[in-house]
Design a protein around this motif. Structure first.
Motif, PDB file in Angstrom:
ATOM      1  N   VAL A 102       0.838  -1.203   0.000  1.00 52.69           N
ATOM      2  CA  VAL A 102       0.000   0.000   0.000  1.00 52.69           C
ATOM      3  C   VAL A 102       0.876   1.257   0.000  1.00 52.69           C
ATOM      4  O   VAL A 102       0.658   2.198  -0.783  1.00 52.69           O
ATOM      5  N   VAL A 103       1.882   1.262   0.857  1.00 55.96           N
ATOM      6  CA  VAL A 103       2.770   2.427   0.973  1.00 55.96           C
ATOM      7  C   VAL A 103       3.500   2.700  -0.343  1.00 55.96           C
ATOM      8  O   VAL A 103       3.721   3.855  -0.718  1.00 55.96           O
ATOM      9  N   SER A 104       3.862   1.627  -1.062  1.00 53.40           N
ATOM     10  CA  SER A 104       4.676   1.764  -2.274  1.00 53.40           C
ATOM     11  C   SER A 104       3.847   1.889  -3.545  1.00 53.40           C
ATOM     12  O   SER A 104       4.415   1.995  -4.642  1.00 53.40           O
ATOM     13  N   GLY A 105       2.519   1.835  -3.417  1.00 55.05           N
ATOM     14  CA  GLY A 105       1.687   1.898  -4.615  1.00 55.05           C
ATOM     15  C   GLY A 105       1.723   0.626  -5.433  1.00 55.05           C
ATOM     16  O   GLY A 105       1.705   0.668  -6.669  1.00 55.05           O
ATOM     17  N   GLY A 106       1.799  -0.523  -4.759  1.00 55.66           N
ATOM     18  CA  GLY A 106       1.728  -1.810  -5.460  1.00 55.66           C
ATOM     19  C   GLY A 106       3.060  -2.338  -5.945  1.00 55.66           C
ATOM     20  O   GLY A 106       3.119  -3.000  -6.975  1.00 55.66           O
ATOM     21  N   ARG A 107       4.146  -2.085  -5.173  1.00 55.32           N
ATOM     22  CA  ARG A 107       5.479  -2.506  -5.619  1.00 55.32           C
ATOM     23  C   ARG A 107       6.121  -3.553  -4.714  1.00 55.32           C
ATOM     24  O   ARG A 107       7.296  -3.882  -4.882  1.00 55.32           O
ATOM     25  N   ALA A 108       5.381  -4.094  -3.761  1.00 57.86           N
ATOM     26  CA  ALA A 108       5.966  -5.063  -2.828  1.00 57.86           C
ATOM     27  C   ALA A 108       5.991  -6.457  -3.424  1.00 57.86           C
ATOM     28  O   ALA A 108       5.101  -6.853  -4.181  1.00 57.86           O
ATOM     29  N   VAL A 109       7.016  -7.200  -3.069  1.00 58.26           N
ATOM     30  CA  VAL A 109       7.133  -8.630  -3.351  1.00 58.26           C
ATOM     31  C   VAL A 109       7.436  -9.306  -2.025  1.00 58.26           C
ATOM     32  O   VAL A 109       8.295  -8.825  -1.268  1.00 58.26           O
ATOM     33  N   LEU A 110       6.751 -10.391  -1.716  1.00 56.68           N
ATOM     34  CA  LEU A 110       7.080 -11.149  -0.510  1.00 56.68           C
ATOM     35  C   LEU A 110       8.145 -12.178  -0.849  1.00 56.68           C
ATOM     36  O   LEU A 110       7.863 -13.212  -1.448  1.00 56.68           O
ATOM     37  N   GLY A 111       9.382 -11.869  -0.526  1.00 58.96           N
ATOM     38  CA  GLY A 111      10.444 -12.864  -0.587  1.00 58.96           C
ATOM     39  C   GLY A 111      10.495 -13.577   0.753  1.00 58.96           C
ATOM     40  O   GLY A 111      10.514 -12.927   1.799  1.00 58.96           O
ATOM     41  N   ILE A 112      10.520 -14.908   0.752  1.00 62.32           N
ATOM     42  CA  ILE A 112      10.447 -15.644   2.013  1.00 62.32           C
ATOM     43  C   ILE A 112      11.241 -16.943   1.935  1.00 62.32           C
ATOM     44  O   ILE A 112      11.359 -17.560   0.874  1.00 62.32           O
ATOM     45  N   GLY A 113      11.811 -17.323   3.078  1.00 65.35           N
ATOM     46  CA  GLY A 113      12.529 -18.584   3.219  1.00 65.35           C
ATOM     47  C   GLY A 113      12.365 -19.104   4.636  1.00 65.35           C
ATOM     48  O   GLY A 113      11.742 -18.459   5.488  1.00 65.35           O
ATOM     49  N   ALA A 114      12.960 -20.253   4.904  1.00 70.48           N
ATOM     50  CA  ALA A 114      12.722 -20.947   6.171  1.00 70.48           C
ATOM     51  C   ALA A 114      13.484 -20.350   7.348  1.00 70.48           C
ATOM     52  O   ALA A 114      13.114 -20.567   8.506  1.00 70.48           O
ATOM     53  N   GLY A 115      14.562 -19.588   7.069  1.00 68.27           N
ATOM     54  CA  GLY A 115      15.420 -19.084   8.145  1.00 68.27           C
ATOM     55  C   GLY A 115      16.554 -20.059   8.412  1.00 68.27           C
ATOM     56  O   GLY A 115      16.362 -21.279   8.348  1.00 68.27           O
ATOM     57  N   TRP A 116      17.749 -19.517   8.716  1.00 72.32           N
ATOM     58  CA  TRP A 116      18.906 -20.411   8.873  1.00 72.32           C
ATOM     59  C   TRP A 116      19.987 -19.896   9.814  1.00 72.32           C
ATOM     60  O   TRP A 116      20.814 -20.674  10.285  1.00 72.32           O
ATOM     61  N   TYR A 117      20.000 -18.605  10.128  1.00 75.97           N
ATOM     62  CA  TYR A 117      21.143 -18.022  10.848  1.00 75.97           C
ATOM     63  C   TYR A 117      20.952 -18.235  12.348  1.00 75.97           C
ATOM     64  O   TYR A 117      20.267 -17.472  13.022  1.00 75.97           O
ATOM     65  N   GLU A 118      21.595 -19.268  12.868  1.00 73.68           N
ATOM     66  CA  GLU A 118      21.312 -19.712  14.235  1.00 73.68           C
ATOM     67  C   GLU A 118      21.711 -18.683  15.286  1.00 73.68           C
ATOM     68  O   GLU A 118      21.030 -18.525  16.312  1.00 73.68           O
ATOM     69  N   LEU A 119      22.815 -17.963  15.059  1.00 68.33           N
ATOM     70  CA  LEU A 119      23.283 -17.005  16.064  1.00 68.33           C
ATOM     71  C   LEU A 119      22.225 -15.947  16.367  1.00 68.33           C
ATOM     72  O   LEU A 119      22.009 -15.591  17.533  1.00 68.33           O
ATOM     73  N   GLU A 120      21.551 -15.441  15.331  1.00 67.37           N
ATOM     74  CA  GLU A 120      20.487 -14.453  15.563  1.00 67.37           C
ATOM     75  C   GLU A 120      19.395 -15.040  16.446  1.00 67.37           C
ATOM     76  O   GLU A 120      18.920 -14.390  17.391  1.00 67.37           O
ATOM     77  N   HIS A 121      18.969 -16.238  16.120  1.00 68.30           N
ATOM     78  CA  HIS A 121      17.904 -16.878  16.892  1.00 68.30           C
ATOM     79  C   HIS A 121      18.335 -17.066  18.348  1.00 68.30           C
ATOM     80  O   HIS A 121      17.596 -16.744  19.279  1.00 68.30           O
ATOM     81  N   GLN A 122      19.532 -17.562  18.514  1.00 69.43           N
ATOM     82  CA  GLN A 122      20.041 -17.844  19.864  1.00 69.43           C
ATOM     83  C   GLN A 122      20.152 -16.571  20.695  1.00 69.43           C
ATOM     84  O   GLN A 122      19.689 -16.511  21.843  1.00 69.43           O
ATOM     85  N   GLN A 123      20.744 -15.524  20.134  1.00 71.23           N
ATOM     86  CA  GLN A 123      21.010 -14.324  20.929  1.00 71.23           C
ATOM     87  C   GLN A 123      19.786 -13.424  21.072  1.00 71.23           C
ATOM     88  O   GLN A 123      19.653 -12.724  22.077  1.00 71.23           O
ATOM     89  N   LEU A 124      18.892 -13.436  20.078  1.00 67.81           N
ATOM     90  CA  LEU A 124      17.738 -12.538  20.107  1.00 67.81           C
ATOM     91  C   LEU A 124      16.464 -13.212  20.626  1.00 67.81           C
ATOM     92  O   LEU A 124      15.436 -12.551  20.784  1.00 67.81           O
ATOM     93  N   GLY A 125      16.523 -14.516  20.861  1.00 60.85           N
ATOM     94  CA  GLY A 125      15.392 -15.188  21.492  1.00 60.85           C
ATOM     95  C   GLY A 125      14.342 -15.720  20.545  1.00 60.85           C
ATOM     96  O   GLY A 125      13.209 -15.993  20.960  1.00 60.85           O
ATOM     97  N   PHE A 126      14.700 -15.892  19.259  1.00 61.05           N
ATOM     98  CA  PHE A 126      13.771 -16.525  18.316  1.00 61.05           C
ATOM     99  C   PHE A 126      13.949 -18.037  18.383  1.00 61.05           C
ATOM    100  O   PHE A 126      15.071 -18.530  18.453  1.00 61.05           O
TER     101      PHE A 126
END
Length: 326
Positions: A102-126
C-alpha cells in the motif's frame, strides 16, 4: 510480476556516521531504479552474515527500511531477499508486506525462506528448532499468508500456527507476488511450486542444471506448468571499468575475511569464488551469461558487496547487465 534484474544491498558498512547511512541506501535504490533494475532488495537479518562481515556490523530491519525506500522511489519493486519466516508470526508478516504494498503503490514482493542463521535466533530469542521444524513452519505459514494476500480469511489450526478467520485490510491488489529463496531441491522447490511466482536459487552456478531439473520435477509433481514459475540467481558481482581494480577489490574483500587467494590451490580458489563474478563490464557480463543464464535461469539478482555504495557503480552494473536479461 517480473524480476529479470534485481539489486540487493548486502551490507550497510559504509564510511561516515550512522546519520549518513540511510541516505546512502536511498541513493543506491534510486540509482538502481534509474538504471533499469526491476527490484531492490535488502536482507532480512538483524546481524551481518558470516562471509560478508562480523555479526556486529550494521544491519537494518528489513521492512522498516523497505517502507522508507517506498517513499524515496517510484517504480522499482521492493522486497526482502528473503524474509526469515522464523522472525514473525505469519499473520503479522502478511500484514507487514501488504502495508509495504500500500505504501509503495503496489510494488511489494514477498520474498520468504525458512530461516537459517542460528546465532540471531540464539542471541535474540527466536525459536530456531530443527531443519525439519523450520520447513514445517514455512509450509504452514504460506498456507496462512498467501490466502491473506489474496483477500481470503483463513482459519488454520496447525502444529506451529493457528488463525481464526484472519483479516488483512486494506489491500491494494489480490496478486501480490511471492518469491521463495533457497536451494533445497525437495522442500524449498516443492513449496515454490505450490505457492510462489518466483524462485530465487542460491547455489554454486555449476549446480544450476541439476537445480533446474529438480525444480521442473517439483512443478510436475504439483501439477504446475514450470514456465509459470520465474527463476533468478543471486550473484556477488565485483565490477569496475578497470578489471584489475575489481580483482584487487575481490582479493581485499576475501583477505579481510581470512581467505588469501594466493595461498589456495586451484580447486580451493574455485570453491571460494564460485558465486563471484569479477572484472570489467565485458568480463562480468560474459561470465554471468555463460555460468548462469545459459543453463536456463531467467533473471539475475546481484549485489555489489565491495563498492555498490559508491556513486555510479549501481548504474554501471545496470547498464552492463540489462542487455543480458532484456
Amino acid at each position: 510480476m517480473s524480476i529479470r534484474l534485481g539489486y540487493q544491498m548486502p551490507n550497510f558498512s559504509y564510511s561516515g556516521s550512522v546519520a549518513e547511512l540511510f541516505p546512502t541506501v536511498i541513493a543506491q535504490a534510486r540509482e538502481a531504479e534509474s538504471a533499469g533494475f526491476d527490484a531492490a532488495f535488502v536482507m532480512d537479518h538483524f546481524y551481518q552474515l558470516p562471509g560478508i562481515g562480523a555479526p556486529d556490523e550494521p544491519m537494518l530491519e528489513a521492512y522498516s527500511a523497505l517502507s522508507a525506500l517506498a517513499t524515496a522511489t517510484s517504480r522499482i519493486q521492493l522486497s526482502a531477499l528473503v524474509t526469515g519466516n522464523t522472525y514473525r508470526n505469519p499473520t503479522l508478516l502478511a500484514k507487514t508486506v501488504t502495508t509495504l504494498d500500500v505504501v509503495s503503490g503496489g510494488r511489494a514482493v514477498l520474498g520468504i525462506g525458512a530461516g537459517w542463521y542460528e546465532l540471531e535466533h540464539q542471541q535474540l530469542g527466536f525459536d530456531f528448532g530443527t531443519f525439519t521444524d523450520r520447513f514445517e513452519r514455512l509450509d504452514e505459514a504460506l498456507q496462512i499468508i498467501v490466502p491473506m494476500l489474496r483477500g481470503e480469511r483463513p482459519t488454520f489450526d496447525g502444529k506451529w500456527y493457528r488463525t481464526e478467520s484472519a483479516m488483512n485490510e486494506p489491500r491494494l491488489r489480490d496478486d501480490l507476488p511471492v518469491m521463495l529463496g533457497g536451494s533445497g531441491e525437495k522442500k524449498t522447490f516443492a513449496l515454490a511450486a505450490r505457492f510462489a511466482q518466483h524462485m530465487n536459487i542460491i547455489c554454486d552456478p555449476a549446480e544450476l542444471p541439476r537445480k533446474l531439473d529438480a525444480l521442473a520435477q517439483r512443478c510436475q509433481e504439483a501439477g504446475r506448468d514450470r514456465s509459470t514459475l520465474e527463476t533468478s540467481f543471486l550473484a556477488f558481482v565485483m565490477i569496475d571499468e578497470d578489471g584489475d581494480r575489481a580483482r584487487q577489490a575481490q582479493r581485499e574483500f576475501l583477505r579481510a575475511r581470512g581467505v588469501d587467494l594466493d595461498t589456495l590451490s586451484e580447486e580451493q580458489r574455485k570453491a571460494a569464488t564460485s558465486r563471484q563474478f569479477v572484472g570489467d563490464p565485458d568480463t562480468v557480463a560474459a561470465d554471468l551469461q555463460a555460468r548462469v543464464l545459459d543453463p536456463g535461469i531467467d533473471g539475475l539478482i546481484v549485489n555489489l558487496v565491495t563498492n555498490g555504495h559508491e556513486p555510479g557503480v549501481v548504474d554501471l552494473a545496470g547498464r552492463t547487465l540489462k542487455k543480458l536479461v532484456g
